[in-house]
Design a protein around this motif. Structure first.
Motif, PDB file in Angstrom:
ATOM      1  N   SER A  15       0.854  -1.185   0.000  1.00  0.00           N
ATOM      2  CA  SER A  15       0.000   0.000   0.000  1.00  0.00           C
ATOM      3  C   SER A  15       0.887   1.232   0.000  1.00  0.00           C
ATOM      4  CB  SER A  15      -0.889   0.010   1.246  1.00  0.00           C
ATOM      5  OG  SER A  15      -0.104   0.155   2.421  1.00  0.00           O
ATOM      6  N   GLU A  16       0.306   2.392  -0.223  1.00  0.00           N
ATOM      7  CA  GLU A  16       1.085   3.630  -0.250  1.00  0.00           C
ATOM      8  C   GLU A  16       1.792   3.857   1.080  1.00  0.00           C
ATOM      9  OE1 GLU A  16       0.387   8.427  -0.992  1.00  0.00           O
ATOM     10  OE2 GLU A  16      -1.161   6.970  -1.584  1.00  0.00           O
ATOM     11  N   GLU A  17       1.084   3.556   2.179  1.00  0.00           N
ATOM     12  CA  GLU A  17       1.668   3.739   3.507  1.00  0.00           C
ATOM     13  C   GLU A  17       2.821   2.764   3.729  1.00  0.00           C
ATOM     14  OE1 GLU A  17       0.353   3.529   8.240  1.00  0.00           O
ATOM     15  OE2 GLU A  17      -1.158   3.353   6.644  1.00  0.00           O
ATOM     16  N   VAL A  19       4.685   1.429   1.385  1.00  0.00           N
ATOM     17  CA  VAL A  19       5.798   1.830   0.533  1.00  0.00           C
ATOM     18  C   VAL A  19       6.649   2.878   1.238  1.00  0.00           C
ATOM     19  CG1 VAL A  19       6.444   3.039  -1.584  1.00  0.00           C
ATOM     20  CG2 VAL A  19       4.689   1.265  -1.649  1.00  0.00           C
TER      21      VAL A  19
END
Length: 306
Positions: A15-17, A19
């Protein structure tokens, strides 16, 4: 770093978090460098379906009872793919680390001067090469040598020269190492040198040499100069078989040497110039009582008619 971050990152499942967290880890820079290095590489062709079918055939097939629950094994394919990519990255990482080594070599009739990271100096004679890790030099002063080189070692921790014949180790000194097929010689010009040959250590104080010819330790005279003669453009020999003299002549002048009716085990004491080929030919042939023919880039040494 969480253990599954790498696998999910390789599979583009973070997920973006996640990453952001992954990029903040100390391992991320290493993995990113490997990925950048492998952009131009491709994995060997691998038929995953065929491998999977072969694996299933190798297993004992059990027929499920009626009404029993069958669990699909297809998800394992994804993890096998990830494992294959990880294995490739590990291999590339090893290749990448090895490729960091500095490699310097010389051809026939060529020399090279090298300054190592600690300011130690190396002069390579013709047809010689060294290899060392610049990245790890501060931790371990060690290099590999094939051929001949003269060393001026800066004082510091142990300095090792590894050759196919043996290892030479010092702390700070000046010495010469020649390691060629059938010939291994170490001469110490300053300080103290430790030579390990066939698991036996030999200490060489300044003014001493250690010589092995065709696997046999051979008595040799002490160096009478403050540095090897080849640094002054002269090749010198003391009771050395002629074949090694011919080989050195070939290296210094980049010519093809052949012989006819000559006993190449005959011992030679003398020297020849590394800058004047005609003078060098005379310096070899006269004391050895042999003749020569020099045409183009070929030299034939042959015995005088009886």
């Amino acid at each position: 770093m969480q253990e599954n971050y790498l696998a999910k990152w390789l599979n583009n499942e973070l997920s973006e978090e996640e990453v952001i967290k992954f990029k903040a880890t100390k391992e991320y820079a290493t993995y990113q460098k490997i990925v950048e290095t492998t952009k131009g590489l491709s994995a060997p062709k691998f038929d995953m379906d065929k491998a999977w079918n072969d694996l299933k055939k190798a297993k004992t097939v059990a027929v499920p009872e009626e009404g029993s629950k069958v669990i699909s094994l297809n998800p394992l394919k994804k993890y096998l793919r990830i494992a294959a990519v990880v294995a490739l990255m590990v291999s590339v990482a090893l290749f990448y680390n090895n490729s960091l080594d500095e490699r310097i070599s010389t051809q026939y009739a060529e020399r090279a001067e090298v300054v190592l990271p600690d300011a130690s100096e190396v002069v390579l004679n013709a047809e010689s090469k060294i290899r060392y890790s610049k990245e790890k030099w501060a931790e371990k002063r060690s290099l590999s040598l094939s051929g001949e080189a003269y060393f001026k070692v800066a004082k510091g921790k142990r300095f090792s020269v590894n050759t196919p014949d043996g290892t030479v180790a010092v702390l700070g000194t000046q010495f010469n190492v020649e390691s060629r097929k059938g010939y291994f010689e170490v001469s110490c010009y300053e300080g103290l040198v430790s030579v390990t040959y066939r698991d036996k250590e030999i200490k060489l104080p300044a003014g001493n040499s250690f010589l092995v010819i065709d696997g046999e330790i051979t008595p040799t005279q002490h160096p009478s100069t403050t540095e090897p003669a080849w640094l002054s453009n002269e090749s010198t020999f003391k009771s050395i078989p002629l074949r090694f003299v011919f080989e050195e002549f070939q290296r210094q002048y980049n010519v093809k040497v052949s012989t006819k009716n000559i006993d190449e085990s005959q011992l030679f004491s003398g020297s020849f110039s590394n800058q004047d080929i005609e003078l060098a030919l005379q310096s070899i042939s006269v004391p050895s009582q042999i003749k020569f023919k020099f045409e183009g880039n070929k030299v034939l040494f042959y015995a005088k008619a009886p």
